[in-house]
Write a protein that holds these residues in place. Structure first.
Motif, mmCIF file in Angstrom:
data_model
loop_
_atom_site.group_PDB
_atom_site.id
_atom_site.type_symbol
_atom_site.label_atom_id
_atom_site.label_comp_id
_atom_site.label_asym_id
_atom_site.label_seq_id
_atom_site.Cartn_x
_atom_site.Cartn_y
_atom_site.Cartn_z
ATOM 1 N N ASP A 177 0.815 -1.219 0.000
ATOM 2 C CA ASP A 177 0.000 0.000 0.000
ATOM 3 C C ASP A 177 0.848 1.268 0.000
ATOM 4 O O ASP A 177 0.348 2.364 0.225
ATOM 5 C CB ASP A 177 -0.998 0.016 1.162
ATOM 6 C CG ASP A 177 -0.354 -0.261 2.511
ATOM 7 O OD1 ASP A 177 0.875 -0.500 2.545
ATOM 8 O OD2 ASP A 177 -1.070 -0.242 3.524
ATOM 9 N N LEU A 178 2.149 1.112 -0.271
ATOM 10 C CA LEU A 178 3.021 2.252 -0.540
ATOM 11 C C LEU A 178 3.314 2.255 -2.037
ATOM 12 O O LEU A 178 2.768 1.465 -2.795
ATOM 13 C CB LEU A 178 4.299 2.147 0.291
ATOM 14 C CG LEU A 178 4.110 2.002 1.806
ATOM 15 C CD1 LEU A 178 5.457 1.893 2.510
ATOM 16 C CD2 LEU A 178 3.286 3.144 2.390
ATOM 17 N N TRP A 179 4.184 3.162 -2.504
ATOM 18 C CA TRP A 179 4.554 3.156 -3.918
ATOM 19 C C TRP A 179 5.381 1.917 -4.226
ATOM 20 O O TRP A 179 6.348 1.633 -3.514
ATOM 21 C CB TRP A 179 5.372 4.395 -4.270
ATOM 22 C CG TRP A 179 4.592 5.666 -4.347
ATOM 23 C CD1 TRP A 179 4.473 6.607 -3.362
ATOM 24 C CD2 TRP A 179 3.838 6.147 -5.463
ATOM 25 N NE1 TRP A 179 3.683 7.644 -3.802
ATOM 26 C CE2 TRP A 179 3.277 7.396 -5.081
ATOM 27 C CE3 TRP A 179 3.574 5.652 -6.741
ATOM 28 C CZ2 TRP A 179 2.480 8.145 -5.934
ATOM 29 C CZ3 TRP A 179 2.784 6.402 -7.595
ATOM 30 C CH2 TRP A 179 2.239 7.634 -7.192
ATOM 31 N N PRO A 180 5.057 1.174 -5.282
ATOM 32 C CA PRO A 180 5.909 0.033 -5.650
ATOM 33 C C PRO A 180 7.315 0.470 -6.030
ATOM 34 O O PRO A 180 8.272 -0.280 -5.867
ATOM 35 C CB PRO A 180 5.170 -0.607 -6.840
ATOM 36 C CG PRO A 180 4.231 0.443 -7.335
ATOM 37 C CD PRO A 180 3.883 1.291 -6.162
ATOM 38 N N THR A 181 7.434 1.699 -6.545
ATOM 39 C CA THR A 181 8.734 2.327 -6.762
ATOM 40 C C THR A 181 8.703 3.687 -6.076
ATOM 41 O O THR A 181 7.958 4.571 -6.481
ATOM 42 C CB THR A 181 9.040 2.512 -8.260
ATOM 43 O OG1 THR A 181 9.003 1.244 -8.914
ATOM 44 C CG2 THR A 181 10.414 3.130 -8.459
ATOM 45 N N GLY A 182 9.477 3.827 -5.006
ATOM 46 C CA GLY A 182 9.487 5.086 -4.281
ATOM 47 C C GLY A 182 10.210 6.179 -5.048
ATOM 48 O O GLY A 182 11.048 5.902 -5.909
ATOM 49 N N SER A 183 9.875 7.438 -4.766
ATOM 50 C CA SER A 183 10.425 8.679 -5.321
ATOM 51 C C SER A 183 9.440 9.304 -6.293
ATOM 52 O O SER A 183 8.723 8.590 -6.996
ATOM 53 C CB SER A 183 11.795 8.501 -6.005
ATOM 54 O OG SER A 183 11.669 7.890 -7.273
ATOM 55 N N TYR A 184 9.449 10.636 -6.333
ATOM 56 C CA TYR A 184 8.486 11.356 -7.163
ATOM 57 C C TYR A 184 8.933 11.468 -8.612
ATOM 58 O O TYR A 184 8.155 11.866 -9.473
ATOM 59 C CB TYR A 184 8.219 12.760 -6.590
ATOM 60 C CG TYR A 184 9.390 13.696 -6.621
ATOM 61 C CD1 TYR A 184 9.704 14.417 -7.764
ATOM 62 C CD2 TYR A 184 10.186 13.889 -5.489
ATOM 63 C CE1 TYR A 184 10.789 15.286 -7.803
ATOM 64 C CE2 TYR A 184 11.274 14.746 -5.512
ATOM 65 C CZ TYR A 184 11.561 15.441 -6.665
ATOM 66 O OH TYR A 184 12.641 16.302 -6.694
ATOM 67 N N TRP A 185 10.176 11.101 -8.919
ATOM 68 C CA TRP A 185 10.692 11.320 -10.275
ATOM 69 C C TRP A 185 10.895 10.024 -11.051
ATOM 70 O O TRP A 185 11.424 10.041 -12.151
ATOM 71 C CB TRP A 185 12.020 12.088 -10.220
ATOM 72 C CG TRP A 185 13.154 11.320 -9.603
ATOM 73 C CD1 TRP A 185 14.026 10.463 -10.241
ATOM 74 C CD2 TRP A 185 13.543 11.310 -8.228
ATOM 75 N NE1 TRP A 185 14.922 9.929 -9.344
ATOM 76 C CE2 TRP A 185 14.644 10.437 -8.098
ATOM 77 C CE3 TRP A 185 13.057 11.953 -7.081
ATOM 78 C CZ2 TRP A 185 15.261 10.198 -6.872
ATOM 79 C CZ3 TRP A 185 13.671 11.704 -5.874
ATOM 80 C CH2 TRP A 185 14.766 10.845 -5.783
#
Length: 350
Positions: A177-185
């Motif tokens: 339930d978090l981003w499967p790939t973290g970071s906004y870019w």
């Protein structure tokens, strides 16, 4: 800015306060998606709290012209992820509650005191880090603050470390339930910026760079937006706490490290000093791995991640050069690292 009376009522009820004596608006949320403010309370166990009131309109414009349905959906997802983080994961990090020693741990984050979600709104009430001794917000980082931030990252990454090639996952949590790939870019969410990128060698290598970071055998939870503005410090700047977990998810810790340095370096520092920063980060990462993940060898993690320092820089350059080609973060140092990354990838593919 006027805060909705219904929001005021929810805060006082949730925290059993008699009233709110003062509202201090910290900022409007990016793109007009609500507001972040400090509420000072009377008659509650909390003298003040931080409130993030998220409202989800489709914005009409974006400060740099990047406005699209994709951008809107990315923001929606980011606020859902942040609510998930504070509701289910923040308590696993250093808590602001309890003894004095607990109040400033190695990877402190504000704890969630109340959350209410609906289709179009989310109300998050968080601990106020100012009341826990983290009352310094810096626009320019001194050496001590950089070390404190790197220490926070090292302990955070070590706590949630996992080796994706082992059958038993040492990671503390399931991050679905978090981003499967973290970071906004990261590349999957930035096709517009990739299309606008004029650096053809970097553009052609974008997928390889992204895949290299995703496939490194050691993964952790990364903050995803670990810039200086998202850290608070104590009076001496030797302890840090982090906020703003909209882009938290799985990834290589080097992505957080390069973003932090991108926001703290003047890019005139001697390379030896930056190497010392990396050495310090890895020493803190090792301490955390030894504590939280005794089945993982921190030396192997360092040997795996150090070569990815330039790869992570190249990944960020791919975004920043497509998003804002004249940005100050595009300079001789970052271009050198990007060239090093491209050379390294070319050599490894032979």
């Amino acid at each position: 800015m006027t805060i909705d009376k219904a929001v005021i009522s929810k805060i006082t009820t949730a925290l059993k306060a008699q009233s709110i004596s003062e509202i201090e608006v910290i900022q409007s949320l990016w793109g007009g998606y609500g507001e972040l403010f400090r509420a000072k309370l009377t008659g509650s166990q909390y003298s003040s709290v931080i409130v993030k009131h998220i409202k989800l309109p489709q914005p009409e414009s974006h400060p740099k012209g990047w406005n699209s349905a994709l951008s809107h959906q990315r923001k929606l997802k980011s606020y859902q992820v942040e609510a998930n983080w504070y509701q289910h994961y923040a308590q696993l990090c250093g808590s602001g509650s309890g003894s004095d020693n607990d109040r400033q741990s190695e990877n402190s984050v504000p704890q969630c005191l109340y959350i209410q979600r609906s289709e179009l709104e989310t109300l998050l009430i968080l601990e106020d880090l100012h009341t826990l001794g983290f009352d310094q917000v810096l626009t320019h980082a001194d050496h001590t603050a950089i070390l404190a931030s790197l220490k926070w990252l090292g302990h955070f990454h070590g706590q949630f470390m996992a080796n994706q090639f082992t059958t038993s996952q040492p990671s503390t949590v399931n991050t679905t339930d978090l981003w499967p790939t973290g970071s906004y870019w990261h590349l999957d969410t930035r096709p517009d910026e990739l299309q606008a990128l004029s650096d053809q060698p970097l553009k052609m290598a974008a997928n390889t760079i992204d895949r290299t970071l995703k496939q490194t055998p050691y993964q952790t939870i990364i903050h995803g937006d670990a810039k200086l503005a998202n850290f608070c410090f104590n009076t001496h700047h030797d302890k840090a706490a982090a906020v703003d977990f909209q882009y938290v998810g799985q990834g290589c810790g080097m992505k957080d490290v390069i973003l932090l340095l991108s926001s703290t370096l003047t890019f005139t520092e001697p390379h030896k000093l930056i190497e010392q920063y990396l050495d310090y980060y890895f020493s803190q990462l090792a301490s955390s791995i030894n504590l939280h993940q005794p089945d993982i060898n921190p030396k192997e993690v360092e040997q795996t991640w150090r070569p990815l320092y330039c790869i992570a820089w190249a990944d960020f350059q791919r975004f920043i050069k497509g998003w804002s080609p004249k940005h100050v973060k595009i300079n001789a140092y970052t271009e050198m690292l990007t060239a090093q990354a491209l050379s390294q990838l070319t050599t490894s593919s032979k």
